[in-house]
Design an enzyme around this catalytic site. Structure first.
Site, mmCIF file in Angstrom:
data_model
loop_
_atom_site.group_PDB
_atom_site.id
_atom_site.type_symbol
_atom_site.label_atom_id
_atom_site.label_comp_id
_atom_site.label_asym_id
_atom_site.label_seq_id
_atom_site.Cartn_x
_atom_site.Cartn_y
_atom_site.Cartn_z
ATOM 1 N N ARG A 128 0.611 -1.262 -0.357
ATOM 2 C CA ARG A 128 0.449 0.542 0.180
ATOM 3 C C ARG A 128 0.976 1.375 -0.316
ATOM 4 N NH1 ARG A 128 -5.329 -1.447 1.190
ATOM 5 N NH2 ARG A 128 -4.856 -3.746 2.452
ATOM 6 N N ASN A 129 1.925 1.178 -0.181
ATOM 7 C CA ASN A 129 2.820 2.538 0.630
ATOM 8 C C ASN A 129 3.190 2.362 -1.041
ATOM 9 O OD1 ASN A 129 5.517 3.534 0.167
ATOM 10 N ND2 ASN A 129 6.513 2.452 2.079
ATOM 11 N N ALA A 130 2.618 4.080 -0.877
ATOM 12 C CA ALA A 130 2.812 4.502 -2.193
ATOM 13 C C ALA A 130 4.187 5.250 -2.860
ATOM 14 C CB ALA A 130 2.327 6.099 -2.641
ATOM 15 N N LYS B 106 7.012 3.329 -2.367
ATOM 16 C CA LYS B 106 7.265 1.542 -2.750
ATOM 17 C C LYS B 106 7.156 1.413 -4.644
ATOM 18 C CE LYS B 106 7.719 -1.177 0.488
ATOM 19 N NZ LYS B 106 7.020 -2.140 1.464
ATOM 20 N N ASP C 251 9.596 -8.379 2.220
ATOM 21 C CA ASP C 251 9.618 -8.204 3.570
ATOM 22 C C ASP C 251 11.202 -8.130 3.772
ATOM 23 O OD1 ASP C 251 8.267 -9.674 5.179
ATOM 24 O OD2 ASP C 251 9.544 -10.659 5.720
ATOM 25 N N TYR D 177 13.391 1.024 12.553
ATOM 26 C CA TYR D 177 14.306 1.421 13.538
ATOM 27 C C TYR D 177 15.227 2.251 12.972
ATOM 28 C CZ TYR D 177 12.871 -2.949 15.304
ATOM 29 O OH TYR D 177 12.598 -3.840 15.659
HETATM 30 P P1 IMP Z 1 7.559 -5.599 6.556
HETATM 31 O O1 IMP Z 1 6.630 -4.220 6.139
HETATM 32 O O2 IMP Z 1 6.901 -7.118 7.155
HETATM 33 O O3 IMP Z 1 8.883 -6.057 5.757
HETATM 34 O O4 IMP Z 1 8.562 -5.043 7.857
HETATM 35 C C1 IMP Z 1 9.592 -4.387 8.105
HETATM 36 C C2 IMP Z 1 9.831 -3.998 9.366
HETATM 37 O O5 IMP Z 1 11.439 -4.097 9.968
HETATM 38 C C3 IMP Z 1 9.726 -2.576 10.056
HETATM 39 O O6 IMP Z 1 8.191 -2.524 10.252
HETATM 40 C C4 IMP Z 1 10.784 -1.843 10.657
HETATM 41 O O7 IMP Z 1 10.478 -2.487 11.900
HETATM 42 C C5 IMP Z 1 11.874 -2.722 9.925
HETATM 43 N N1 IMP Z 1 12.707 -2.225 8.732
HETATM 44 C C6 IMP Z 1 12.643 -3.022 7.820
HETATM 45 N N2 IMP Z 1 13.061 -1.690 6.737
HETATM 46 C C7 IMP Z 1 13.687 -0.775 7.239
HETATM 47 C C8 IMP Z 1 14.276 0.206 7.381
HETATM 48 O O8 IMP Z 1 14.511 0.931 6.322
HETATM 49 N N3 IMP Z 1 14.345 1.316 8.292
HETATM 50 C C9 IMP Z 1 14.145 0.987 9.440
HETATM 51 N N4 IMP Z 1 13.200 -0.402 9.672
HETATM 52 C C10 IMP Z 1 13.019 -1.176 8.700
#
Ligand code: IMP
Length: 211
Positions: free
Chosen positions: A14-16, A18, A77, A166
């Site tokens: 849903r991330n526009a 991305k 992911d 993070y």
């Molecule tokens: P996803 O949306 O299931 O891929 O979960 C990704 C999770 O990993 C996020 O909620 C963050 O906690 C962490 N994460 C992944 N990529 C990043 C980044 O680029 N910056 C900071 N946190 C990240």
């Protein structure tokens, strides 16, 4: 000049930002390729991300995308893998401190867990897997996964207001300065990030498979 590409591809997100980034990257080799996101298709029940690694979760999401939309489907992911925590929080990054998902609480927990870890052992990396699942010629889907990483270290205080998750605690290695990824511009982060790298790596794979 390659001809305009008539095709569409689905990105289970849903991330526009991305979706736009993917369209830009893929568009360089496949002009005119349209990337549709979750908000562009009829709502469906998204699969549980219960796999032990990023590639597995990305595949689960991309397979669901193909099953629902019938379009070649991409999904990603990602998460943070900390050396001193044996690679955790990994696939549990988003919900490391328990539900509901809360970045500030996750960061506080990570800081507490690493409190006694000396500076030279605070290495970590963000990782991202991107999966592509397309209908195969004989009905069996064709599947590919690529991965990207951004190496760095976890600092002891929160710094910066950009990014998400993070980013406020993470200083990437691959830079001239000492900024957290929350202090970098989005463009500077994209150039070295796990997600930027894996999105760029999947582009030639999409081009090859979609022909
Ligand atoms: P996803 O949306 O299931 O891929 O979960 C990704 C999770 O990993 C996020 O909620 C963050 O906690 C962490 N994460 C992944 N990529 C990043 C980044 O680029 N910056 C900071 N946190 C990240």
């Amino acid at each position: 000049m390659p001809e305009a590409h008539p095709r569409r591809i689905f990105l289970a997100s849903r991330n526009a930002k991305k979706i736009a980034e993917m369209e830009r990257i893929l568009g360089a080799t496949m002009p005119g390729l349209k990337v549709l996101g979750l908000d562009d298709v009829a709502a469906y029940e998204e699969p549980v991300e219960d796999q032990p690694d990023f590639a597995g979760n990305a595949l689960v999401k991309a397979r669901a995308g193909l099953a629902v939309t019938g379009l070649p489907s991409l999904a990603d992911d990602s998460g943070l893998c900390v050396d001193a925590l044996n690679g955790m929080p990994g696939v549990l990054s988003a919900r490391w401190s328990g539900p509901p998902k809360d970045d500030a609480r996750n960061n506080a927990l990570l800081l507490a867990q690493l409190e006694d870890v000396p500076d030279e052992r605070r290495g970590a990396e963000f990782r991202c897997a991107v999966a592509l699942v397309v209908p195969g010629p004989d009905g069996t889907p064709v599947e590919r996964v690529v991965e990207g990483a951004m190496r760095g270290r976890v600092i002891r205080e929160l710094r910066g207001t950009g990014g998400f998750g993070y980013d406020v605690l993470f200083v990437p290695d691959d830079q001239d300065g000492d900024l957290t990824s929350a202090e970098m511009t989005a463009e500077a982060k994209d150039a070295i990030s796990h997600r930027g790298r894996s999105l760029r790596a999947i582009a030639p794979v999409v081009a090859e498979i979609l022909g």
